[in-house]
Scaffold this motif. Structure first.
Motif, PDB file in Angstrom:
ATOM      1  N   THR A  10      40.584  45.753  51.562  1.00 35.83           N
ATOM      2  CA  THR A  10      40.459  44.303  51.329  1.00 35.83           C
ATOM      3  C   THR A  10      41.658  43.782  50.560  1.00 35.83           C
ATOM      4  O   THR A  10      42.241  42.747  50.898  1.00 35.83           O
ATOM      5  CB  THR A  10      39.157  44.002  50.563  1.00 35.83           C
ATOM      6  OG1 THR A  10      38.051  44.506  51.305  1.00 35.83           O
ATOM      7  CG2 THR A  10      38.983  42.510  50.352  1.00 35.83           C
ATOM      8  N   THR A  11      42.049  44.510  49.492  1.00 38.16           N
ATOM      9  CA  THR A  11      43.212  44.099  48.697  1.00 38.16           C
ATOM     10  C   THR A  11      44.487  44.160  49.534  1.00 38.16           C
ATOM     11  O   THR A  11      45.331  43.266  49.472  1.00 38.16           O
ATOM     12  CB  THR A  11      43.351  45.000  47.456  1.00 38.16           C
ATOM     13  OG1 THR A  11      42.132  44.967  46.718  1.00 38.16           O
ATOM     14  CG2 THR A  11      44.478  44.532  46.560  1.00 38.16           C
ATOM     15  N   SER A  46      42.133  39.185  45.246  1.00 42.42           N
ATOM     16  CA  SER A  46      41.321  40.401  45.155  1.00 42.42           C
ATOM     17  C   SER A  46      41.559  41.077  43.811  1.00 42.42           C
ATOM     18  O   SER A  46      42.687  41.135  43.317  1.00 42.42           O
ATOM     19  CB  SER A  46      41.693  41.377  46.276  1.00 42.42           C
ATOM     20  OG  SER A  46      41.234  40.907  47.514  1.00 42.42           O
ATOM     21  N   ASN A  91      39.032  35.477  48.893  1.00 44.11           N
ATOM     22  CA  ASN A  91      40.394  35.604  48.382  1.00 44.11           C
ATOM     23  C   ASN A  91      41.376  34.847  49.271  1.00 44.11           C
ATOM     24  O   ASN A  91      42.583  34.991  49.134  1.00 44.11           O
ATOM     25  CB  ASN A  91      40.803  37.079  48.267  1.00 44.11           C
ATOM     26  CG  ASN A  91      40.720  37.826  49.587  1.00 44.11           C
ATOM     27  OD1 ASN A  91      40.630  37.215  50.650  1.00 44.11           O
ATOM     28  ND2 ASN A  91      40.741  39.139  49.528  1.00 44.11           N
ATOM     29  N   GLU A 118      33.635  37.898  49.956  1.00 46.48           N
ATOM     30  CA  GLU A 118      34.665  37.763  51.000  1.00 46.48           C
ATOM     31  C   GLU A 118      34.088  37.115  52.264  1.00 46.48           C
ATOM     32  O   GLU A 118      34.192  37.636  53.373  1.00 46.48           O
ATOM     33  CB  GLU A 118      35.299  39.127  51.315  1.00 46.48           C
ATOM     34  CG  GLU A 118      35.920  39.803  50.115  1.00 46.48           C
ATOM     35  CD  GLU A 118      36.969  38.952  49.384  1.00 46.48           C
ATOM     36  OE1 GLU A 118      37.389  37.908  49.908  1.00 46.48           O
ATOM     37  OE2 GLU A 118      37.369  39.338  48.284  1.00 46.48           O
ATOM     38  N   ASN A 159      44.745  41.240  51.838  1.00 46.71           N
ATOM     39  CA  ASN A 159      45.085  40.031  51.096  1.00 46.71           C
ATOM     40  C   ASN A 159      46.577  39.978  50.805  1.00 46.71           C
ATOM     41  O   ASN A 159      47.236  38.947  50.975  1.00 46.71           O
ATOM     42  CB  ASN A 159      44.286  39.988  49.789  1.00 46.71           C
ATOM     43  CG  ASN A 159      44.551  38.724  49.002  1.00 46.71           C
ATOM     44  OD1 ASN A 159      44.531  37.634  49.544  1.00 46.71           O
ATOM     45  ND2 ASN A 159      44.808  38.874  47.713  1.00 46.71           N
ATOM     46  N   ASN A 218      28.978  42.602  50.956  1.00 49.14           N
ATOM     47  CA  ASN A 218      30.418  42.514  51.184  1.00 49.14           C
ATOM     48  C   ASN A 218      30.656  42.248  52.665  1.00 49.14           C
ATOM     49  O   ASN A 218      30.553  43.149  53.494  1.00 49.14           O
ATOM     50  CB  ASN A 218      31.119  43.801  50.748  1.00 49.14           C
ATOM     51  CG  ASN A 218      32.633  43.686  50.799  1.00 49.14           C
ATOM     52  OD1 ASN A 218      33.184  42.944  51.606  1.00 49.14           O
ATOM     53  ND2 ASN A 218      33.313  44.403  49.933  1.00 49.14           N
TER      54      ASN A 218
END
Length: 440
Positions: free
Chosen positions: A409-410, A150, A261, A220, A413, A176
């Protein structure tokens, strides 16, 4: 769109500007090449440059290439000067517009330039080689899978592929898959007819249909529910979709660029991603390395962001100090380019001296500094004794979310869990009264 006019255009600046503004453009003007380069370096989102053919077009385009500024250039000059026109095209200008300007011709050039031409700023050879590969496969009709952590810039690369494809003058539509709830993603992708379900008061065109003849970015895609994956597979194989509540299939001609990712091959083994869909998407795989593996991009990007956010916040432009640059280079950037951008934005706002010093560069995770020695106390884990697993899990999730400045999202991950699992955990913590960092 943002247009930059360079030179006098034989006294036709006013006319060209009026035509551009009538087409919905915003115009900046520079009287020569160096002032034009200053505007482009500032981070202003210029999408098209119209340059006077009497200027050194070759020098200007060489400057763009040496500084890796990706922008469309057209040359302008009097209609009876074919020698300069040919010279400009040979120098690298994409088009030649005769003066005085013709509204229809400028309109056509502006329309071509209004493709989402996001700047790709880089300085590392590894990034350059990836861009060469992306440009090579862009004109094909192959579906492309972009992989990487990400924040590495996968969407920017996907737009670059679209802009260099045969579909460049058609729409680029991004979805997304992680940000849209599972219950809504199907209608978002495929659309629905009036009355298909409660609340469907009118027909809605889905993103797949909207992007027909153009490009659809499925960001994603690993977070897409397996039931929707089967409909996506049919759309790719048969080139047709069914709106929810529709009575007949609708033909589409949509190129797919997907990003992930996560390791989709592992997801296939785990049964969370369809193998046949994986093969359909993975015709060409382009892996974008994390920023820590592209060290020569760090300072180039940092300077770009300094100019961008200085202008955005109406702050005088300051250089990065040597110590600030060293601090940036000696960090592992777990959040990649997105984290770098946020760090520089913050540094621009916090800096008080004549330059941006190291103290203004506040890093989110000091443990990610390269070669930082770990003490025995840090590694012992003694401070965790007596805490429950649930308590530790909650602390880890919330601290990770703080580290990513609220980007779910990050955070998912980094934690190695799905965005759906993270959302469920956060919902539980909110219900328990815990304060959570705001973000996407």
């Amino acid at each position: 769109m943002q247009l930059l006019i360079v030179g006098t255009l034989e006294g036709q600046i006013g006319a060209a500007s009026k035509i551009a503004m009538a087409q919905g453009g915003q115009v900046s003007i520079a009287d020569d090449i160096e002032p034009a380069m200053e505007i482009l370096r500032s981070g202003k989102a210029i999408e098209l440059v119209m340059i006077d053919v009497k200027l050194d077009v070759y020098k200007f385009i060489q400057s763009l290439e040496s500084e890796r500024i990706n922008v469309l250039v057209v040359a302008c000059g009097v209609a009876n000067d074919p020698v300069l026109a040919v010279k400009a095209i040979k120098a690298g200008a994409k088009e030649y517009i005769p003066l005085p300007p013709d509204p229809e011709l400028i309109g056509a050039v502006l329309a071509a330039a209004t493709r989402e031409n996001h700047a790709l700023i880089y300085g590392d050879k590894k990034t350059e080689s990836i861009l060469k590969m992306a440009k090579q496969v862009a004109p094909s009709e192959a579906n492309i899978l972009l992989t990487g952590e990400s924040g590495t810039g996968k969407e920017i690369f996907s737009r670059f592929i679209h802009d260099n494809s045969k579909r460049a003058n058609k729409k680029f539509v991004a979805v997304n898959c992680a940000a849209i709830p599972e219950t809504l993603l199907e209608s978002e992708l495929f659309g629905y007819e009036k009355g298909a379900f409660t609340g469907a008061v009118a027909r809605r065109i889905g993103k797949f249909e909207e992007a027909s003849d153009g490009t659809l970015l499925l960001d994603e895609i690993s977070e897409m529910d397996i039931k929707i994956q089967s409909k996506l597979l049919r759309a790719i194989q048969e080139k047709e979709i069914d709106r929810i509540g529709g009575k007949a299939p609708i033909k589409v001609n949509t190129r797919i660029i997907a990003t992930s990712n996560r390791n989709l091959a592992e997801a296939v083994k785990n049964g969370t991603f369809r193998q046949d869909l994986y093969y359909r998407l993975n015709v060409v795989n382009i892996n974008i390395p994390p920023l820590r593996e592209r060290p020569d991009d760090i300072i180039v990007l940092a300077k770009h962001f300094v100019k961008k956010y200085s202008e955005l916040n109406d702050i005088s432009l300051k250089p990065l100090s040597i110590k600030a640059e060293e601090k940036l280079k000696n960090y592992l950037w777990p959040g990649n380019v997105r984290e770098l951008e946020n760090t520089i934005h913050r540094a621009v706002l916090l800096s008080t001296g004549e330059e941006i010093d190291a103290d203004s560069v506040i890093l989110n995770d000091e443990d990610a500094i390269i070669n930082k020695p770990a003490t025995g106390e840090e590694m012992s884990g003694g401070e965790f004794v007596g805490r429950t697993v649930a308590n530790m899990e909650r602390t880890l999730i919330i601290d990770t979310l703080k580290h990513t400045m609220g980007n779910r999202t990050t955070a998912a991950n980094i934690l190695g869990i799905s965005i759906r699992t993270l959302r469920n955990k956060l919902k539980q913590y909110e219900e328990e009264g815990y304060n959570l960092p705001s973000g996407q």
